[in-house]
Write an enzyme that holds these catalytic residues in place. Structure first.
Site, PDB file in Angstrom:
ATOM      1  N   TYR A 225      73.692  28.086  68.996  1.00 50.91           N
ATOM      2  CA  TYR A 225      75.085  27.869  68.619  1.00 50.91           C
ATOM      3  C   TYR A 225      75.703  29.106  67.971  1.00 50.91           C
ATOM      4  O   TYR A 225      76.926  29.193  67.847  1.00 50.91           O
ATOM      5  CB  TYR A 225      75.218  26.671  67.681  1.00 50.91           C
ATOM      6  CG  TYR A 225      74.733  25.363  68.263  1.00 50.91           C
ATOM      7  CD1 TYR A 225      74.458  25.236  69.629  1.00 50.91           C
ATOM      8  CD2 TYR A 225      74.524  24.247  67.464  1.00 50.91           C
ATOM      9  CE1 TYR A 225      74.000  24.043  70.158  1.00 50.91           C
ATOM     10  CE2 TYR A 225      74.069  23.051  67.990  1.00 50.91           C
ATOM     11  CZ  TYR A 225      73.801  22.957  69.334  1.00 50.91           C
ATOM     12  OH  TYR A 225      73.337  21.779  69.859  1.00 50.91           O
TER      13      TYR A 225
ATOM     14  N   HIS B 206      64.759  22.867  72.262  1.00 49.81           N
ATOM     15  CA  HIS B 206      66.107  22.630  72.779  1.00 49.81           C
ATOM     16  C   HIS B 206      66.110  22.182  74.244  1.00 49.81           C
ATOM     17  O   HIS B 206      66.852  21.270  74.628  1.00 49.81           O
ATOM     18  CB  HIS B 206      66.940  23.905  72.615  1.00 49.81           C
ATOM     19  CG  HIS B 206      68.406  23.662  72.498  1.00 49.81           C
ATOM     20  ND1 HIS B 206      69.235  24.456  71.742  1.00 49.81           N
ATOM     21  CD2 HIS B 206      69.211  22.718  73.029  1.00 49.81           C
ATOM     22  CE1 HIS B 206      70.480  24.003  71.818  1.00 49.81           C
ATOM     23  NE2 HIS B 206      70.494  22.955  72.601  1.00 49.81           N
TER      24      HIS B 206
END
EC number: 1.1.1.-
Length: 321
Positions: free
Chosen positions: A51, A113
């Site tokens: 992010y 992830h």
């Protein structure tokens, strides 16, 4: 749901069902947004290396802690291991950087992830690397099996630096394989879930394994308008007539209906908003009562449309096929 948390296996930790997602929060806004979210009442924050805002997330968290708004133990902080750091040589180095970036002493939950081991990218070259391929024309994969990566996460738990570990974007087969060798069982699976993509069979099976579920992209295509063609062309669930009819019936927003739909299925949710009003509204969902007719209306929206799919990003990776 009658409680405001999900109990995680092994540790018994209470994971809040109403969390705050940090994806796509601009770095210039992130510190203040996270700080305000804590003031509003959020206690779970979902972040990731990918992010690109972990420093700012950490600043917002630590500002609130230093001002006495919360204690560290009041918060549940989640972050994720990115694809280019799957090698057993690189897992701990990334984790240590993430701890340093956020200014925290431990994470409550650390997730893989994607089950996609990509070739290592030196942070000095680009960080976060995203789906970086450099001069190559396609994704470059690392010869790094998930079992080696998972063993490194288990060592991080042993060191007391992550209380729980889990996975994101894994299918049944990937989880089934993981369970054959995991010394520490995954506590959480984080996947895309909304009325367009309810994934009922996967959800049922995962729960039977004692693994809790966090739903991301609860509003469907909203976060993908600038990323994929389906994100542009699919009707936003926030604007869908069927969702509006349920919202009008209960005098709440469409966003609140979609989040309540998830809670009724015992999913934790992690919506994001930089708008103070929506931030508050996304928390005020515990007292909404959807009835059988409402659920029938929302369940009828199922199309199995997935928006977070590497294949649609042009990478040629049919991860979910």
């Amino acid at each position: 749901m009658s409680t405001d948390y999900l109990t995680l296996n092994r540790t018994g930790d209470k994971m809040p069902i109403r969390g705050f997602g940090c994806w796509k929060i601009d770095t210039k806004d992130c510190e203040e947004t996270v700080y305000q979210a804590i003031k509003t009442g959020y206690r779970l924050f979902d972040g990731a290396c990918d992010y690109g805002n972990e420093v700012e997330v950490g600043r917002g968290i630590n500002k609130a802690i230093n001002e006495g708004l919360v204690k560290r133990e009041d918060l549940f902080i989640v972050t994720k291991l990115w694809n280019t750091f799957h090698s057993k040589k690189h897992v701990r180095a990334l984790f240590d950087r993430q701890l340093k970036d956020t200014g925290l002493e431990y994470f409550d939950l650390y997730l893989i992830h994607f089950p996609v081991p990509l070739q290592y990218v030196d942070p000095a070259t680009v960080y976060p690397p995203g789906w970086y391929v450099g001069d190559a024309k396609s994704l470059q994969f690392e010869q790094s099996p998930i079992h080696e990566c998972w063993a490194e996460l288990e060592k991080i738990v042993d060191a007391g630096l992550a209380r729980n570990i889990g996975v994101a974007n894994f299918n049944c087969q990937a989880i089934l394989d993981l369970l054959t060798y995991a010394r520490i069982k995954p506590a959480v699976l984080q996947i895309e879930l909304h009325p367009y993509l309810p994934q009922e069979r996967l959800v049922k099976w995962v729960k039977e394994q004692g693994i809790q579920i966090t739903a991301y992209s609860s509003f469907g295509p909203t976060s993908y308008v600038d990323l994929t063609e389906s994100g542009k062309t699919y009707t936003s669930l926030l604007e869908h007539a069927s969702v509006k009819s349920v919202a009008d019936k209960h005098n709440v927003s469409t966003g609140q209906v979609l989040l309540r739909w998830a809670l009724d299925r015992e999913f934790a949710v992690i919506p994001k908003s930089v708008n103070a009003g929506r931030m508050k509204a996304n928390l005020e969902i515990l007292d909404i009562k959807l009835d059988a007719e409402d659920n029938k209306t929302l369940d009828s929206l199922k199309t199995n449309q997935r928006f977070n799919d590497p294949m649609t990003y042009g990478f040629g990776l049919p991860l979910f096929d």
